[in-house]
Design an enzyme around this catalytic site. Structure first.
Site, PDB file in Angstrom:
ATOM      1  N   ARG A   5      77.470  47.710  35.910  1.00  0.00           N
ATOM      2  CA  ARG A   5      76.927  48.734  37.438  1.00  0.00           C
ATOM      3  C   ARG A   5      77.559  49.879  37.857  1.00  0.00           C
ATOM      4  O   ARG A   5      79.261  49.656  37.612  1.00  0.00           O
ATOM      5  CB  ARG A   5      76.438  47.676  38.471  1.00  0.00           C
ATOM      6  CG  ARG A   5      78.141  47.321  38.970  1.00  0.00           C
ATOM      7  CD  ARG A   5      77.523  46.820  39.903  1.00  0.00           C
ATOM      8  NE  ARG A   5      78.937  45.700  40.805  1.00  0.00           N
ATOM      9  CZ  ARG A   5      78.847  44.528  41.304  1.00  0.00           C
ATOM     10  NH1 ARG A   5      78.259  44.046  42.116  1.00  0.00           N
ATOM     11  NH2 ARG A   5      79.717  44.269  41.565  1.00  0.00           N
ATOM     12  N   TYR A  40      60.220  43.033  25.955  1.00  0.00           N
ATOM     13  CA  TYR A  40      59.327  43.498  25.800  1.00  0.00           C
ATOM     14  C   TYR A  40      59.261  45.186  25.625  1.00  0.00           C
ATOM     15  O   TYR A  40      60.025  45.821  26.492  1.00  0.00           O
ATOM     16  CB  TYR A  40      58.180  42.988  26.314  1.00  0.00           C
ATOM     17  CG  TYR A  40      56.839  43.526  25.924  1.00  0.00           C
ATOM     18  CD1 TYR A  40      56.543  43.987  23.762  1.00  0.00           C
ATOM     19  CD2 TYR A  40      55.916  44.437  26.181  1.00  0.00           C
ATOM     20  CE1 TYR A  40      54.932  43.978  23.790  1.00  0.00           C
ATOM     21  CE2 TYR A  40      54.333  45.130  25.457  1.00  0.00           C
ATOM     22  CZ  TYR A  40      54.099  44.506  24.326  1.00  0.00           C
ATOM     23  OH  TYR A  40      53.048  45.400  23.639  1.00  0.00           O
ATOM     24  N   ARG A  65      18.244  33.741  32.609  1.00  0.00           N
ATOM     25  CA  ARG A  65      19.243  33.952  33.490  1.00  0.00           C
ATOM     26  C   ARG A  65      20.410  33.347  34.154  1.00  0.00           C
ATOM     27  O   ARG A  65      20.425  33.654  35.640  1.00  0.00           O
ATOM     28  CB  ARG A  65      18.048  32.019  34.205  1.00  0.00           C
ATOM     29  CG  ARG A  65      16.840  31.800  34.433  1.00  0.00           C
ATOM     30  CD  ARG A  65      16.142  30.426  34.060  1.00  0.00           C
ATOM     31  NE  ARG A  65      16.326  30.039  32.603  1.00  0.00           N
ATOM     32  CZ  ARG A  65      15.952  28.731  33.022  1.00  0.00           C
ATOM     33  NH1 ARG A  65      15.064  27.964  34.443  1.00  0.00           N
ATOM     34  NH2 ARG A  65      15.646  28.056  31.838  1.00  0.00           N
ATOM     35  N   GLY A 109      11.435  19.313  34.178  1.00  0.00           N
ATOM     36  CA  GLY A 109      10.230  18.429  33.751  1.00  0.00           C
ATOM     37  C   GLY A 109       9.974  17.568  34.186  1.00  0.00           C
ATOM     38  O   GLY A 109      10.928  16.749  35.109  1.00  0.00           O
ATOM     39  N   ASN A 139      21.299  26.829  34.388  1.00  0.00           N
ATOM     40  CA  ASN A 139      20.312  27.950  34.267  1.00  0.00           C
ATOM     41  C   ASN A 139      20.907  29.540  34.911  1.00  0.00           C
ATOM     42  O   ASN A 139      20.403  30.427  34.186  1.00  0.00           O
ATOM     43  CB  ASN A 139      18.793  27.773  34.257  1.00  0.00           C
ATOM     44  CG  ASN A 139      17.925  26.417  33.204  1.00  0.00           C
ATOM     45  OD1 ASN A 139      18.304  26.372  32.369  1.00  0.00           O
ATOM     46  ND2 ASN A 139      18.015  25.637  33.877  1.00  0.00           N
ATOM     47  N   ASN A 197      71.904  28.898  37.084  1.00  0.00           N
ATOM     48  CA  ASN A 197      71.504  29.490  38.810  1.00  0.00           C
ATOM     49  C   ASN A 197      71.193  30.865  38.092  1.00  0.00           C
ATOM     50  O   ASN A 197      71.969  31.939  38.061  1.00  0.00           O
ATOM     51  CB  ASN A 197      72.588  29.280  39.680  1.00  0.00           C
ATOM     52  CG  ASN A 197      71.356  29.499  40.813  1.00  0.00           C
ATOM     53  OD1 ASN A 197      71.297  29.248  41.791  1.00  0.00           O
ATOM     54  ND2 ASN A 197      71.669  30.813  41.524  1.00  0.00           N
TER      55      ASN A 197
HETATM   56  C1  UD1 Z   1      14.940  21.501  30.103  1.00  0.00           C
HETATM   57  C2  UD1 Z   1      13.410  20.862  29.808  1.00  0.00           C
HETATM   58  C3  UD1 Z   1      12.800  20.043  31.315  1.00  0.00           C
HETATM   59  C4  UD1 Z   1      14.518  19.543  31.650  1.00  0.00           C
HETATM   60  C5  UD1 Z   1      16.104  20.224  31.669  1.00  0.00           C
HETATM   61  C6  UD1 Z   1      16.805  19.488  31.676  1.00  0.00           C
HETATM   62  C7  UD1 Z   1      12.062  22.150  28.310  1.00  0.00           C
HETATM   63  C8  UD1 Z   1      10.820  22.212  26.735  1.00  0.00           C
HETATM   64  N1  UD1 Z   1      12.450  21.566  28.957  1.00  0.00           N
HETATM   65  O1  UD1 Z   1      14.671  22.189  30.651  1.00  0.00           O
HETATM   66  O2  UD1 Z   1      11.914  19.295  31.238  1.00  0.00           O
HETATM   67  O3  UD1 Z   1      13.993  18.669  33.277  1.00  0.00           O
HETATM   68  O4  UD1 Z   1      15.876  20.801  30.424  1.00  0.00           O
HETATM   69  O5  UD1 Z   1      17.891  19.922  32.061  1.00  0.00           O
HETATM   70  O6  UD1 Z   1      13.237  21.152  26.988  1.00  0.00           O
HETATM   71  N2  UD1 Z   1      16.970  25.611  23.286  1.00  0.00           N
HETATM   72  C9  UD1 Z   1      17.089  26.378  22.226  1.00  0.00           C
HETATM   73  N3  UD1 Z   1      16.443  27.516  21.820  1.00  0.00           N
HETATM   74  C10 UD1 Z   1      15.169  28.180  21.820  1.00  0.00           C
HETATM   75  C11 UD1 Z   1      14.695  27.267  24.012  1.00  0.00           C
HETATM   76  C12 UD1 Z   1      16.191  26.302  24.385  1.00  0.00           C
HETATM   77  O7  UD1 Z   1      17.800  25.851  21.515  1.00  0.00           O
HETATM   78  O8  UD1 Z   1      13.881  27.731  21.835  1.00  0.00           O
HETATM   79  C13 UD1 Z   1      18.464  25.226  23.978  1.00  0.00           C
HETATM   80  C14 UD1 Z   1      19.036  26.192  25.628  1.00  0.00           C
HETATM   81  O9  UD1 Z   1      19.878  26.728  25.383  1.00  0.00           O
HETATM   82  C15 UD1 Z   1      19.409  25.009  26.257  1.00  0.00           C
HETATM   83  C16 UD1 Z   1      18.284  23.957  26.199  1.00  0.00           C
HETATM   84  O10 UD1 Z   1      17.464  24.343  24.582  1.00  0.00           O
HETATM   85  O11 UD1 Z   1      20.477  24.517  25.858  1.00  0.00           O
HETATM   86  C17 UD1 Z   1      17.338  23.971  27.047  1.00  0.00           C
HETATM   87  O12 UD1 Z   1      16.744  24.681  27.366  1.00  0.00           O
HETATM   88  P1  UD1 Z   1      16.307  25.477  28.601  1.00  0.00           P
HETATM   89  O13 UD1 Z   1      15.754  26.572  28.998  1.00  0.00           O
HETATM   90  O14 UD1 Z   1      17.504  25.316  29.601  1.00  0.00           O
HETATM   91  O15 UD1 Z   1      15.289  24.317  29.419  1.00  0.00           O
HETATM   92  P2  UD1 Z   1      15.134  24.062  30.915  1.00  0.00           P
HETATM   93  O16 UD1 Z   1      14.409  25.472  31.716  1.00  0.00           O
HETATM   94  O17 UD1 Z   1      16.463  23.969  31.275  1.00  0.00           O
HETATM   95 MG    MG Z   2      18.141  23.883  30.507  1.00  0.00          MG
END
Ligand code: UD1
Ligand code: MG
Length: 443
Positions: free
Chosen positions: A421, A368, A15, A138, A225, A358
């Site tokens: 100069r 440079y 995103r 969530g 995000n 000054n």
């Molecule tokens: C997630 C939560 C949501 C919560 C929100 C809070 C889940 C399923 N959902 O949603 O309930 O309200 O965060 O901000 O957890 N990441 C990985 N590997 C993956 C997927 C994600 O490392 O396969 C990492 C991302 O880099 C990120 C974090 O996990 O730092 C959260 O992932 P993101 O896709 O941002 O989840 P949200 O949709 O924000």
């Molecule tokens: Mg997130």
């Protein structure tokens, strides 16, 4: 009890529409990941494992530079799968584990401590927040006795579930060994076919462990995000940083126009006029004045100094007590001695300027040559005439004067005058005669 943490940072960050990994996007000059690391360390977490994607070389390099360990999530199968990917890195660790999303830069040590406190009550805790407009977080469904029943992801939620304002803030705490056991039991039968970390409380519940909630303010749990959310987080962080400086006694007439870095240090009784931007690594002592439209990064300003309006202090600028840096003046890697003045239209790079020197308008250090950088030394009390070009390396002695418009290529001894100069020639009547000649040509 030992505390370790897993930071989830392997997501694709789709995103954001960026080639830079999401967690490396900056808020107040520090990558989001850096803010999360700072909050964990502030809460006494000693070991931090950052989970990265196989292609996340940049994220791993940053994590290592911040003293963290790294793990690789070989495929991006969801947040639960990501957390489980840190299992090998934490093999043998049997303390308390914090699991936190890498995209929540506003988190603080207090918030992490709140989750740790809640974890002590039941063995598992989750950060929760009541959002005024919860967008895609969530949703948390509660049991009648005040514990978490389950979390429903926005994409899986029904209309009535989406109306719930209590949301998952993205930070969890559990006993490490139990957590990895629960994470191994997650299923991916949901809208996104992902292994959701948010299903861990339900797995724990079937093992007889309730999930306690720790509550935080909306601004502390903001998940970033998209670019719009990044800009929103920046705005909230700026407000937080400005508020802290105001409490510390820094004067700002229009704080909303002053932009700070996560590490900006400003002493009490310094005044910051409107529209000033601080990049990383700036320290300003108390009792200085930073006037409007100035831009500072990597600079130190001593007490009583006056900077701007429209000044630019670049890395290595070191302005002494009571010194003045005026409009359209740029300093880079330059020490300006106490009480020295450089007030108009000047560039000083790789220079050392003595106390009370000054520097006249339009002075330029020619530091440079396209290959190397060379030093200019200006002694205490020296007077550099306007529009002097100082071709470095060059040294102007204490109390010396350079004549306006000089191109100084050789060292000038103390108390000497250097003029370099063209000699002025005056031809009386020449201009009038020239005009007469041109007029008769036209006729
Ligand atoms: C997630 C939560 C949501 C919560 C929100 C809070 C889940 C399923 N959902 O949603 O309930 O309200 O965060 O901000 O957890 N990441 C990985 N590997 C993956 C997927 C994600 O490392 O396969 C990492 C991302 O880099 C990120 C974090 O996990 O730092 C959260 O992932 P993101 O896709 O941002 O989840 P949200 O949709 O924000
Ligand atoms: Mg997130």
């Amino acid at each position: 009890m030992d505390k370790a943490a897993i930071i989830l940072a392997a997501g694709a960050g789709t995103r954001m529409k960026s080639t830079l990994p999401k967690v490396l996007h900056k808020v107040a000059g520090l990558p989001m990941l850096g803010h999360v690391i700072k909050a964990l360390r502030g809460a006494g977490v000693t070991r931090i494992v950052v989970v990265t994607a196989p292609a996340g070389e940049q994220v791993r390099a940053y994590a290592v530079s911040e003293g963290c360990e790294t793990a690789i999530q070989d495929q991006q199968l969801g947040t639960g799968h990501a957390a489980a990917s840190a299992k090998a890195a934490l093999a043998g660790f049997d303390g308390t584990l914090v699991i936190v999303n890498g995209d929540m830069p506003m988190i603080t040590p207090q918030v992490v401590n709140g989750v740790l406190d809640a974890q002590r009550r039941t063995g598992l805790a989750l950060l929760a927040c009541n959002f005024s407009s919860p967008t895609q977080y969530g949703r948390i469904l509660m049991t009648p006795d005040g514990f978490l029943n389950r979390i429903v992801e926005f994409k899986d939620a029904s209309e009535s579930e989406r109306a719930i304002s209590l949301c998952n803030g993205g930070c969890y705490a559990a006993d490490a060994q139990k957590f990895f056991l629960w994470a191994s039991r997650l299923k991916n039968d949901n809208a996104q076919s992902e292994y959701y970390l948010t299903d861990v409380p339900q797995v724990a519940k079937s093992a007889g462990i309730k999930c306690a909630l720790a509550f935080a303010e909306e601004e502390d749990v903001m998940g970033v995000n998209s670019r719009a959310e990044l800009a929103e987080a920046e705005g909230v962080m700026q407000k937080r940083l400005r508020a802290r400086l105001l409490v510390d006694g820094v004067g700002m007439t229009a704080p909303e126009t002053v932009f700070l870095s996560h590490d900006t240090q400003i002493g009490a009784d310094t005044t910051i006029e409107p529209f000033v931007v601080f990049g990383p690594k700036v320290t300003v002592a108390g009792g200085a004045v930073i006037r409007s439209h100035s831009h500072l990064e990597g600079a130190a300003v001593a007490s009583g100094a006056i900077i701007g309006p429209y000044a630019r202090l670049r890395p290595g600028a070191d302005v002494g007590a009571g010194a003045h840096v005026g409009n359209f003046v740029e300093l880079k890697n330059t020490r300006l001695g106490d009480g020295a003045k450089v007030n108009h239209l000047t560039y000083l790079g790789d220079a050392v300027v003595g106390a009370k020197a000054n520097i006249g308008a339009g002075t330029i250090t020619c530091n440079y040559d396209g290959f190397g950088k060379y030093k200019t030394e200006i002694g205490a009390g020296a007077f550099i005439g306007s529009d002097t070009a100082l071709v470095a390396p060059v040294r102007i002695g204490d109390g010396a004067i350079t004549a306006a418009g000089s191109v100084i290529t050789q060292d000038v001894e103390a108390d000497a005058l250097a003029i370099a100069r063209g000699q002025q020639v005056v031809k009386p009547g020449w201009a009038a005669a020239f005009r007469e000649a041109k007029k008769s040509e036209k006729k």
